[in-house]
Design a protein around this motif. Sequence first.
Motif, PDB file in Angstrom:
ATOM      1  N   ASN A 132       8.076  -6.661   4.988  1.00  0.00           N
ATOM      2  CA  ASN A 132       7.380  -7.870   5.402  1.00  0.00           C
ATOM      3  C   ASN A 132       8.381  -8.872   5.963  1.00  0.00           C
ATOM      4  OD1 ASN A 132       4.857  -6.968   4.558  1.00  0.00           O
ATOM      5  ND2 ASN A 132       5.109  -7.785   2.500  1.00  0.00           N
ATOM      6  N   GLY A 133       8.010  -9.506   7.076  1.00  0.00           N
ATOM      7  CA  GLY A 133       8.890 -10.496   7.670  1.00  0.00           C
ATOM      8  C   GLY A 133       9.983  -9.925   8.553  1.00  0.00           C
ATOM      9  N   SER A 134       9.916  -8.619   8.821  1.00  0.00           N
ATOM     10  CA  SER A 134      10.977  -8.000   9.632  1.00  0.00           C
ATOM     11  C   SER A 134      10.734  -8.152  11.130  1.00  0.00           C
ATOM     12  CB  SER A 134      11.090  -6.504   9.290  1.00  0.00           C
ATOM     13  OG  SER A 134       9.874  -5.830   9.566  1.00  0.00           O
ATOM     14  N   GLY A 135       9.549  -8.617  11.520  1.00  0.00           N
ATOM     15  CA  GLY A 135       9.269  -8.844  12.939  1.00  0.00           C
ATOM     16  C   GLY A 135       8.353  -7.824  13.581  1.00  0.00           C
ATOM     17  N   LEU A 189       2.817  -8.048  19.116  1.00  0.00           N
ATOM     18  CA  LEU A 189       2.142  -9.080  19.901  1.00  0.00           C
ATOM     19  C   LEU A 189       2.792  -9.248  21.271  1.00  0.00           C
ATOM     20  CD1 LEU A 189       1.549 -11.741  17.101  1.00  0.00           C
ATOM     21  CD2 LEU A 189      -0.244 -10.543  18.385  1.00  0.00           C
ATOM     22  N   MET A 190       4.114  -9.122  21.336  1.00  0.00           N
ATOM     23  CA  MET A 190       4.788  -9.195  22.634  1.00  0.00           C
ATOM     24  C   MET A 190       4.452  -7.988  23.488  1.00  0.00           C
ATOM     25  SD  MET A 190       8.518 -10.945  21.875  1.00  0.00           S
ATOM     26  CE  MET A 190       8.968 -10.008  20.403  1.00  0.00           C
ATOM     27  N   LEU A 191       4.391  -6.811  22.879  1.00  0.00           N
ATOM     28  CA  LEU A 191       4.037  -5.613  23.640  1.00  0.00           C
ATOM     29  C   LEU A 191       2.591  -5.693  24.146  1.00  0.00           C
ATOM     30  CD1 LEU A 191       5.674  -2.897  21.347  1.00  0.00           C
ATOM     31  CD2 LEU A 191       6.543  -3.757  23.528  1.00  0.00           C
ATOM     32  N   GLY A 248       1.190  -8.308  25.127  1.00  0.00           N
ATOM     33  CA  GLY A 248       1.069  -9.375  26.118  1.00  0.00           C
ATOM     34  C   GLY A 248       0.527 -10.672  25.564  1.00  0.00           C
ATOM     35  N   LEU A 249       0.524 -10.818  24.229  1.00  0.00           N
ATOM     36  CA  LEU A 249      -0.024 -12.015  23.604  1.00  0.00           C
ATOM     37  C   LEU A 249       1.052 -13.021  23.227  1.00  0.00           C
ATOM     38  CD1 LEU A 249      -2.663 -10.232  21.343  1.00  0.00           C
ATOM     39  CD2 LEU A 249      -3.014 -11.332  23.559  1.00  0.00           C
ATOM     40  N   LEU A 250       2.315 -12.622  23.294  1.00  0.00           N
ATOM     41  CA  LEU A 250       3.454 -13.508  23.115  1.00  0.00           C
ATOM     42  C   LEU A 250       4.478 -13.176  24.195  1.00  0.00           C
ATOM     43  CD1 LEU A 250       4.214 -13.588  19.254  1.00  0.00           C
ATOM     44  CD2 LEU A 250       3.362 -15.484  20.651  1.00  0.00           C
ATOM     45  N   THR A 251       5.218 -14.167  24.621  1.00  0.00           N
ATOM     46  CA  THR A 251       6.268 -13.952  25.622  1.00  0.00           C
ATOM     47  C   THR A 251       7.626 -13.872  24.943  1.00  0.00           C
ATOM     48  OG1 THR A 251       5.010 -15.209  27.247  1.00  0.00           O
ATOM     49  CG2 THR A 251       7.345 -14.876  27.698  1.00  0.00           C
ATOM     50  N   PRO A 252       8.416 -12.847  25.221  1.00  0.00           N
ATOM     51  CA  PRO A 252       9.760 -12.765  24.630  1.00  0.00           C
ATOM     52  C   PRO A 252      10.640 -13.915  25.109  1.00  0.00           C
ATOM     53  CG  PRO A 252       9.096 -10.662  25.611  1.00  0.00           C
ATOM     54  CD  PRO A 252       8.120 -11.686  26.079  1.00  0.00           C
ATOM     55  N   TRP A 301      -5.166  -2.568  21.817  1.00  0.00           N
ATOM     56  CA  TRP A 301      -4.507  -3.363  20.775  1.00  0.00           C
ATOM     57  C   TRP A 301      -5.423  -3.490  19.563  1.00  0.00           C
ATOM     58  CZ3 TRP A 301      -0.925  -5.308  18.002  1.00  0.00           C
ATOM     59  CH2 TRP A 301      -1.037  -6.523  17.328  1.00  0.00           C
ATOM     60  N   MET A 302      -4.915  -3.071  18.408  1.00  0.00           N
ATOM     61  CA  MET A 302      -5.657  -3.215  17.155  1.00  0.00           C
ATOM     62  C   MET A 302      -4.820  -4.025  16.186  1.00  0.00           C
ATOM     63  SD  MET A 302      -7.054  -0.304  14.547  1.00  0.00           S
ATOM     64  CE  MET A 302      -7.857  -0.775  13.004  1.00  0.00           C
ATOM     65  N   PRO A 303      -5.166  -5.307  15.959  1.00  0.00           N
ATOM     66  CA  PRO A 303      -4.399  -6.142  15.031  1.00  0.00           C
ATOM     67  C   PRO A 303      -4.668  -5.759  13.584  1.00  0.00           C
ATOM     68  CG  PRO A 303      -6.303  -7.337  15.842  1.00  0.00           C
ATOM     69  CD  PRO A 303      -6.278  -6.023  16.588  1.00  0.00           C
ATOM     70  N   ASP A 304      -3.839  -6.278  12.674  1.00  0.00           N
ATOM     71  CA  ASP A 304      -4.010  -5.933  11.260  1.00  0.00           C
ATOM     72  C   ASP A 304      -5.264  -6.560  10.675  1.00  0.00           C
ATOM     73  OD1 ASP A 304      -2.946  -8.452  11.506  1.00  0.00           O
ATOM     74  OD2 ASP A 304      -1.702  -8.323   9.717  1.00  0.00           O
ATOM     75  N   VAL A 305      -5.705  -7.692  11.216  1.00  0.00           N
ATOM     76  CA  VAL A 305      -6.960  -8.318  10.787  1.00  0.00           C
ATOM     77  C   VAL A 305      -7.888  -8.371  11.987  1.00  0.00           C
ATOM     78  CG1 VAL A 305      -8.065 -10.375   9.862  1.00  0.00           C
ATOM     79  CG2 VAL A 305      -5.817  -9.690   9.009  1.00  0.00           C
TER      80      VAL A 305
END
Length: 307
Positions: free
Chosen positions: A41-44, A50-52, A54-58, A83-87
């Motif tokens: 958890n918290g490793s990124g 999310l970046m892959l 296209g929902l966040l920009t690197p 894309w299938m998010p955890d929630v």
Amino acid sequence: MSRESGVTAHGVRRSFGSVEAVADVDLVAAPGRVTALIGPNGSGKTTLLLMLAGLLTPDAGTVSVAGFDPVTQTYQARSRTGWMPDVFGTWDSLTAREVLTTVAAAYRIPAADGERRAAELLDLVHLSELADQPAHVLSRGQKQRLGLARALVHDPEVLLLDEPASGLDPRSRVDLRVLVRRLAAAGKTVLVSSHVLTELDEMADDAVFISRGRTVASETVESAGETRRWRISALDQDVLVAHLDQAGVGYVVEPDGGAGVLVPLSDDTEAAALLGDAVRAGVDVVSLAPAGGVLEQKYLALEEERR
């Protein structure tokens, strides 16, 4: 498909204020293979996904999904990505069928084709009986299955799955593994993150381990299992240990009162030879089995090295 049509990330970084969520990640996920993304958890992991997607920009580095940059070629990348998010967030007033047909329309799939695709997917994820029920009545596991169907609506080349088995019952977990393997066999690129490493053992071809936002290892599941620890136990542990000492076999007695002895072995043949030698030497062996899955053991070894 060429390898470039899968997923690649090089030197990817992303911060939120003073918090560096992804510090330096390199990753390759090839078409026709299932790649496991593993880390605490918290490793990124989720930030990277999310970046892959296209929902966040690197902040730095390069990313390619199905041969396109999700930042500069957003439409081309997203149209090829599931894309299938955890929630799984739902429109609670829509039925399961309407959720899928709405997503199909967003991907510019003609209405009649969207209806057919929705019916196929609802059957695939075993939700046909609930197709016309509002999404808010679905259980957590049923919503997860609907989320997987939503990710597949437009028949994407790349699947990004973040904790897809969360909330699934045992039967649905088995169905998920079978479906993921089938999708990879059809040439799709599947990148899956999960904390249930024993499931990934049966699902993944490759594994990328990340810690504190950095890639710490990347290898095939087959090579990760070349040497793994097995647990051997006997009626009298002292007799077992004496035999291993005499045979020159390296071992570690399980800590904290564990009932077994851990022995590194390369394969089933070596395990069978060890068992046969012990029995012939008069050791009353009770059990001999792998001490956890391949990926679990690799992950724990990396954690020990990091500490």
